[in-house]
Write an enzyme that holds these catalytic residues in place. Structure first.
Site, short mmCIF file in Angstrom:
data_model
loop_
_atom_site.label_atom_id
_atom_site.label_comp_id
_atom_site.label_asym_id
_atom_site.label_seq_id
_atom_site.Cartn_x
_atom_site.Cartn_y
_atom_site.Cartn_z
N GLY A 1 35.32 59.59 42.88
CA GLY A 1 36.57 59.89 42.17
C GLY A 1 37.69 58.96 42.59
N GLY B 1 21.64 48.12 35.95
CA GLY B 1 21.81 47.23 37.10
C GLY B 1 22.22 45.84 36.70
CG ASP C 1 32.46 54.72 41.91
OD1 ASP C 1 31.87 55.52 41.16
OD2 ASP C 1 32.31 54.70 43.14
O1 RIB Z 1 29.93 55.24 44.26
C1 RIB Z 1 30.11 54.83 45.57
C2 RIB Z 1 30.62 55.96 46.40
O2 RIB Z 1 29.62 56.94 46.48
C3 RIB Z 1 30.94 55.57 47.82
O3 RIB Z 1 32.26 55.12 48.00
C4 RIB Z 1 30.64 56.84 48.58
O4 RIB Z 1 31.79 57.51 48.96
C5 RIB Z 1 29.78 57.67 47.65
O5 RIB Z 1 30.37 58.84 47.33
#
Ligand code: RIB
Length: 292
Positions: free
Chosen positions: A41, A212, A242
């Protein structure tokens, strides 16, 4: 400037680098140990902010040194932390990461992230109704993700669900989401009854499967499209997904086409892996645009 609300986990990543990943029962000597901010998040909130969005984070931390560092880091990255709740009776979430042999292994201890509740989300209802897109992942309780999907559906706020880490999701959540971004493994758990191609055809312009280093695949209503990623020398792939999700949310909220948004997200994610740490390589808007 588009408005983004991220509902998800905040964590401190405890990272050890090693040339070798230990087998069960084996001890190996590592090289470096670092603590860096993470949590899917928080990573997505910070990535969206660096890419130029006005970001509000909804999450939980513990009243401990990690919690203080996590919130300071969100603030210094211009993320609104009004709805980041500091809990006195639980530890902040942590992720225990081994970087070895060119890849990562992660164990997440949810800690305060298990307290990201529907009632906390409810406190932010006015904000949620006013944003251009909501981003949610699965390091928080399933009933909270379900509640978020219900209110986004009810108030017609676009919802990007990043179904990571993988777990079963109800059909209602899937239907309520505007966009879904599983990797191939997560897609198989989400849609055990379908092949990848069948799942893509069932959710045109909604299901984006990350593959990927190959890129991202979706179905545009007529054909499958693979939007290729950019080749870079990767230092640390932690958090690349993320950055991808945040960039995709920002680009879609800005009204860009799906293909242009995926290209932008792929570029942002490829730049993110060129530095150490889940947030270390998250690019700014201009760094992405100059490399598109
Ligand atoms: O997506 C990567 C994240 O997944 C890392 O920063 C770690 O905190 C895990 O939750």
């Amino acid at each position: 400037m588009v408005k983004v609300c991220v509902i998800g986990s905040c964590a401190m990543d405890l990272v050890v680098t090693s040339t070798k990943r230990p087998h069960a029962g084996e001890t190996v000597l590592g090289e470096h140990f670092s603590t860096v901010p993470g949590g899917k998040g928080a990573n997505q909130a910070i990535a969206a902010a660096r890419l130029g969005a006005d970001v509000t984070m909804i999450g939980c931390i513990g009243k401990d040194i990690y919690g203080k560092a996590i919130i300071d880091n969100l603030i210094s990255n211009n993320v609104n932390v009004t709805f980041v709740d500091s809990k006195s009776d639980v530890d902040s979430g942590t992720a225990h990461i081994i970087l070895a042999e060119g890849d990562n292994s992660i164990i997440v201890v949810k800690g305060a992230n298990d307290h990201v509740s529907p009632s906390l989300v409810e406190q932010a209802m006015d904000t949620i109704k006013s944003v251009d897109i909501v981003l949610v992942q699965q390091e928080i309780p399933e009933d909270t993700v379900s509640y978020v999907s219900d209110i986004c559906h009810k108030f017609e706020v676009p919802l990007l669900l990043n179904p990571a880490p993988a777990r079963f999701i109800s059909k209602t959540i899937i239907e309520n989401a505007t966009y879904l971004t599983p990797n191939e493994h997560e897609c198989a758990i989400l849609f055990p009854e379908y092949t990848t191609s069948e799942a893509l055809r069932k959710y045109p312009n909604k299901l984006f499967i990350t593959e990927g280093s190959s890129g991202v695949r979706y179905y545009n209503g007529e054909q499958e499209i693979l939007v290729p990623t950019y080749k870079v020398d990767a230092i640390d792939t932690t958090g690349a997904g993320d950055t991808f999700n945040a960039a995709l949310a920002v680009a879609l909220a800005e009204g860009n086409s799906i293909e242009a948004s995926l290209k932008f997200a792929n570029r942002a994610a490829s730049l993110s892996v060129t530095k150490f740490g889940a947030q270390g390589g998250v690019p700014t808007r201009s760094e992405v645009e100059v490399n598109l």
